[in-house]
Design an enzyme around this catalytic site. Structure first.
Site, PDB file in Angstrom:
ATOM      1  N   THR A 148       8.505 101.152  -2.567  1.00 33.04           N
ATOM      2  CA  THR A 148       7.173 101.692  -2.842  1.00 33.04           C
ATOM      3  C   THR A 148       7.247 103.137  -3.346  1.00 33.04           C
ATOM      4  O   THR A 148       8.039 103.938  -2.853  1.00 33.04           O
ATOM      5  CB  THR A 148       6.329 101.652  -1.557  1.00 33.04           C
ATOM      6  OG1 THR A 148       6.395 100.335  -1.039  1.00 33.04           O
ATOM      7  CG2 THR A 148       4.885 102.033  -1.812  1.00 33.04           C
ATOM      8  N   GLU A 432       4.816  95.253   3.518  1.00 35.89           N
ATOM      9  CA  GLU A 432       5.338  93.964   3.008  1.00 35.89           C
ATOM     10  C   GLU A 432       4.277  93.212   2.209  1.00 35.89           C
ATOM     11  O   GLU A 432       4.237  91.989   2.227  1.00 35.89           O
ATOM     12  CB  GLU A 432       5.866  93.076   4.143  1.00 35.89           C
ATOM     13  CG  GLU A 432       7.173  93.496   4.730  1.00 35.89           C
ATOM     14  CD  GLU A 432       8.269  93.718   3.706  1.00 35.89           C
ATOM     15  OE1 GLU A 432       8.230  93.085   2.644  1.00 35.89           O
ATOM     16  OE2 GLU A 432       9.156  94.546   3.977  1.00 35.89           O
TER      17      GLU A 432
END
Ligand SMILES: CC/C=C\C/C=C\C/C=C\C/C=C\CC/C=C/C(=O)SCCNC(=O)CCNC(=O)[C@H](O)C(C)(C)COP(=O)(O)OP(=O)(O)OC[C@H]1O[C@@H](n2cnc3c(N)ncnc32)[C@H](O)[C@@H]1OP(=O)(O)O
Ligand SMILES: Cc1cc2nc3c(=O)[nH]c(=O)nc-3n(C[C@H](O)[C@H](O)[C@H](O)COP(=O)(O)OP(=O)(O)OC[C@H]3O[C@@H](n4cnc5c(N)ncnc54)[C@H](O)[C@@H]3O)c2cc1C
Length: 665
Positions: A148, A432
């Site tokens: 990320t 996730e």
């Protein structure tokens, strides 16, 4: 039970325990996957409980830095103990050791074993595994998973970090070209890890080949100082997860050898030629599929902890108008509405628990094929792990919160242990893959299944019902409301909703809308279809496990709990399809009867999870039920109580009371 029977157990709890209609110990064996596992788990729990190295005051009274530091010590100590006990290769033992040593305290090296090692296993060539995996398994290096970025989380293909191949030096140059490309969030990245799997856009010979993974050293292996070009640190305090250093990472033209690209599925040759070995590029996302399946089980465990606390508390907490003069006030558990709130959480917990086992088995059945490039069952596995991750963590957070509120004001106190559980489960709704996005992935898969069913193609086992012909709504009024009948209704609901949404989607396509636009137009409805599909999966897993119980008493109580789960889904889904008033009324009556039937087993059903006090860390959920004395002891530990008069009195309050200005102080 692993809890030592303390001298004075609250008689109200003793009374409730005596009401169990089934052998609790046998249900524990079922939940643990066998008596052998239960015994092993208890041995581990005893080892940790007796080890003074794991003893410390409640972490809630510590600063964040103290919490982090203690967590690093305990996480590493766990690894040392596991090595001494020769348990490192036993995933079951390692899991329980960590869980009991660090109850709901996220480990700063958690990402190492949850994502870094699994990524090396799934994405490395055999040669690369030889080189790095053993070092990682031996904890000679500690890694994280850096995907990320500040600017991109969900939209993975939009990641900006670049890995540009330089054939002259046979190196990749890893670079963060913008502020938004700075990696943000990876667990343990801030201070703990010295390596990371970095996800970046691969450029070679002037072309971009999309996201790939690279092993990047971040810190010196002996001094732990960040290497040249690496800027990393902690992202600061969060809503929870105080024990872990989620971090940021900026890479300024950091060079790594060509061999540090993870090359199981694709390769860059020394001259810069790009070769893709497998056609399915989504194999790069394999670690996420694995972790999503773990999250379902973690959500069930979170509910089991919260429900154990709230049910025990409901047995000893009296509140309300006595039924007759001189009678004691009622216990919370005597209120039908309280029974409903708690028992539906317990039912969700069992459902998710059994579903997570089926999902785990599916993952481990499919994974060897996937590693060999046979990906036929990957879409089903991805759709289920994404959808169940969303449903599991949504339910997990909702049920833990419901249990917390069931404990009134004490539920707001950290002493209850409930905020800690909630803050540990809640982020799973985001990490996730944010839950709505995950449901859309499942929905996308289901839409495609409808198309394939229309073409007469085979579907994977969990999707097979999509091939059945539409039928009239099964009647719920009339015969007995069996679990099979209710499950059939949920199957019918899922199919009806899906066919309705798919019809709407097709009409947009017929109006010449682009696929992506038509998808957006039905996306809100599609998330509901995905939930219905996943709930069906949970219900099926629950019922199969109930039926598989050999002891008829356990089979009976699990079937009743499963019926409560299914009925609650029917009632809450009544608006998705038109459930008749009479059917709805019958279901509501059946829920009321089930609450009366299950109430005597409420304590037994949660105590079958066999959670020791050390795991719960809860003043109000303790095995002995002695809540009030323990609450007072807890408050005495508050650092604010170290002195009778706090220093702020002299500094500010005295001045204020004397009418002096505080502005210059
Ligand atoms: C410290 C912990 C200690 C203890 C905890 C204990 C237990 C708890 C367990 C673990 C949790 C612990 C820590 C968690 C730490 C958190 C880590 C992270 O968050 S890592 C970052 C995770 N990021 C994401 O999940 C990003 C979400 N986004 C995506 O996955 C994708 O971008 C998205 C699926 C949204 C879309 O992808 P995109 O590339 O845009 O795909 P596209 O639209 O082109 O194609 C879709 C196409 O691909 C198929 N597909 C998508 N994903 C997968 C997949 N994973 N596998 C297989 N196939 C996939 C999709 O179905 C579609 O196929 P079709 O074209 O329809 O055929
Ligand atoms: C505690 C924690 C630990 C984490 N650990 C890690 C880690 O170890 N490594 C790592 O790489 N990452 C990690 N992450 C990051 C995590 O994976 C991302 O936060 C997550 O994938 C969501 O991305 P985002 O934050 O960019 O949200 P965004 O993608 O910006 O989403 C914001 C909102 O928009 C919605 N949205 C976005 N796209 C769509 C769409 N296409 N359609 C409809 N709605 C949409 C989402 O549903 C969401 O509600 C962690 C995050 C947290 C909170």
């Amino acid at each position: 039970m692993t809890n030592p029977v303390v001298q004075k157990v609250n008689p109200m709890l003793t009374e409730e325990r005596a009401k169990a209609s089934f052998p609790v110990e046998e249900l524990t064996y079922i939940l643990d996957g066998g008596k052998f596992n239960t015994e092993k788990r208890r041995e581990i729990e005893e080892l940790v409980t007796k080890d003074p190295n794991f003893e410390h005051p409640p972490i809630q009274f510590m600063t964040r830095e103290q919490q982090y530091s203690l967590a690093v010590k305990k996480a590493l100590l766990v690894q040392q103990r596991l090595k001494e006990l020769d348990m490192l290769d036993d995933p079951y033992a390692s899991y329980f050791f960590r869980r009991i040593a660090m109850p709901r305290e996220v480990s700063p090296i958690g990402l190492h074993w949850v994502m870094f090692v699994p990524t090396l296993m799934g994405q490395c060539s055999d040669e690369q595994r030889e080189r790095w995996l053993q070092r990682a398994l031996n904890y000679e290096i500690i890694g994280t998973y850096a995907q990320t970025e500040m600017g991109h989380g969900t939209f993975l293909r939009g990641i900006e970090t670049t890995a540009t191949y330089d054939p002259s030096s046979q190196q990749f140059v890893l670079h963060s070209p913008t502020t938004t490309s700075i990696k943000w969030w990876p667990g343990g990245l801030g201070k703990t890890c010295n390596y990371a799997v970095v996800v970046a856009q691969l450029h070679t010979q002037g072309r971009c080949h999309g996201v790939h993974m690279f092993l990047v050293q971040l810190r010196d292996e002996s001094t732990h100082r960040s290497l040249p070009g690496v800027v990393c640190g902690d992202i600061g305090p969060k809503m929870g997860y105080h024990t872990i250093d989620n971090g940021f990472l900026q890479l300024n033209s950091v060079r790594i050898p060509r061999e540090n690209m993870l090359m199981r599925n694709a390769e860059v040759q020394p001259d810069g030629t790009y070769i893709r070995r497998v056609s399915n590029e989504k194999l790069t996302y394999g670690t996420m599929v694995f972790v999503r399946s773990l999250i379902v089980s973690d959500a069930a465990r979170g509910i089991s902890e919260a429900a154990t606390i709230a049910v025990r508390y409901a047995c000893v907490r009296r509140q309300g108008e006595p039924s007759s003069p001189g009678a004691p006030e009622p216990r919370l558990l005597d209120y039908p509405v309280h029974q409903y709130r708690l028992l539906t959480c317990v039912a969700n917990c069992y459902g998710l628990w059994f579903a997570s086992e089926v999902l785990r088995d599916l993952y481990f059945t499919v994974q060897p094929d996937v590693l060999e490039g046979r990906t036929e069952r990957l879409p089903e596995t991805h759709a289920l792990s994404a959808g169940l991750k969303a449903v599991g963590s949504n339910r997990g957070a909702a049920c833990v919160e419901e249990c917390r509120r069931c404990c009134g004001g004490f539920g707001f106190s950290e002493a209850s242990g409930l905020p800690k559980i909630y803050n540990d489960i809640n982020p799973a709704c985001t990490y996730e893959g944010e839950n709505t996005v995950m449901l859309l992935q499942t929905g996308r898969h289901l839409l495609k299944c409808v198309e394939r069913a229309r073409r007469g193609e085979q579907l994977a086992p969990s999707d097979a019902y999509i091939r059945s012909r539409p039928t009239p709504q099964p009647k719920l009024a009339g015969g007995p409301l069996t679990a099979d009948l209710l499950l059939g209704w949920l199957r019918w609901r899922s199919l009806s909703m899906l066919l309705e949404v798919s019809g709407r989607f097709n009409s947009f396509i017929e109006q010449r809308q682009a696929w992506a636009d038509a998808f957006q137009a039905v996306s809100r409805r599609l998330t509901r279809c995905a939930e219905a599909h996943c709930i069906l999966y949970v219900g099926q897993a629950f019922l199969d496990s109930a039926k598989a119980a050999e002891n008829p008493k356990i089979c009976g109580v699990l079937t009743s709990l499963c019926r409560l789960f299914l009925l609650n889904e029917v009632v809450s889904g009544a608006g998705d399809v038109q459930l008749s008033r009479s059917d709805l009324a019958r279901c509501q009556d059946a829920i009321d009867s089930l609450l009366t039937e299950l109430r005597p087993n409420a304590v037994a059903l949660v105590e079958a999870f066999d959670l020791p006090d050390r795991m719960l860390c809860s003043v109000i959920g303790r095995y002995d039920g002695q809540v009030y004395e323990a609450m007072l002891q807890w408050a005495r530990q508050s650092p604010l109580n170290a002195t009778d008069v706090h220093e702020s009195y002299e500094l500010y309050t005295r001045q204020f009371l004397a009418g002096r200005s505080l502005a210059k102080l």
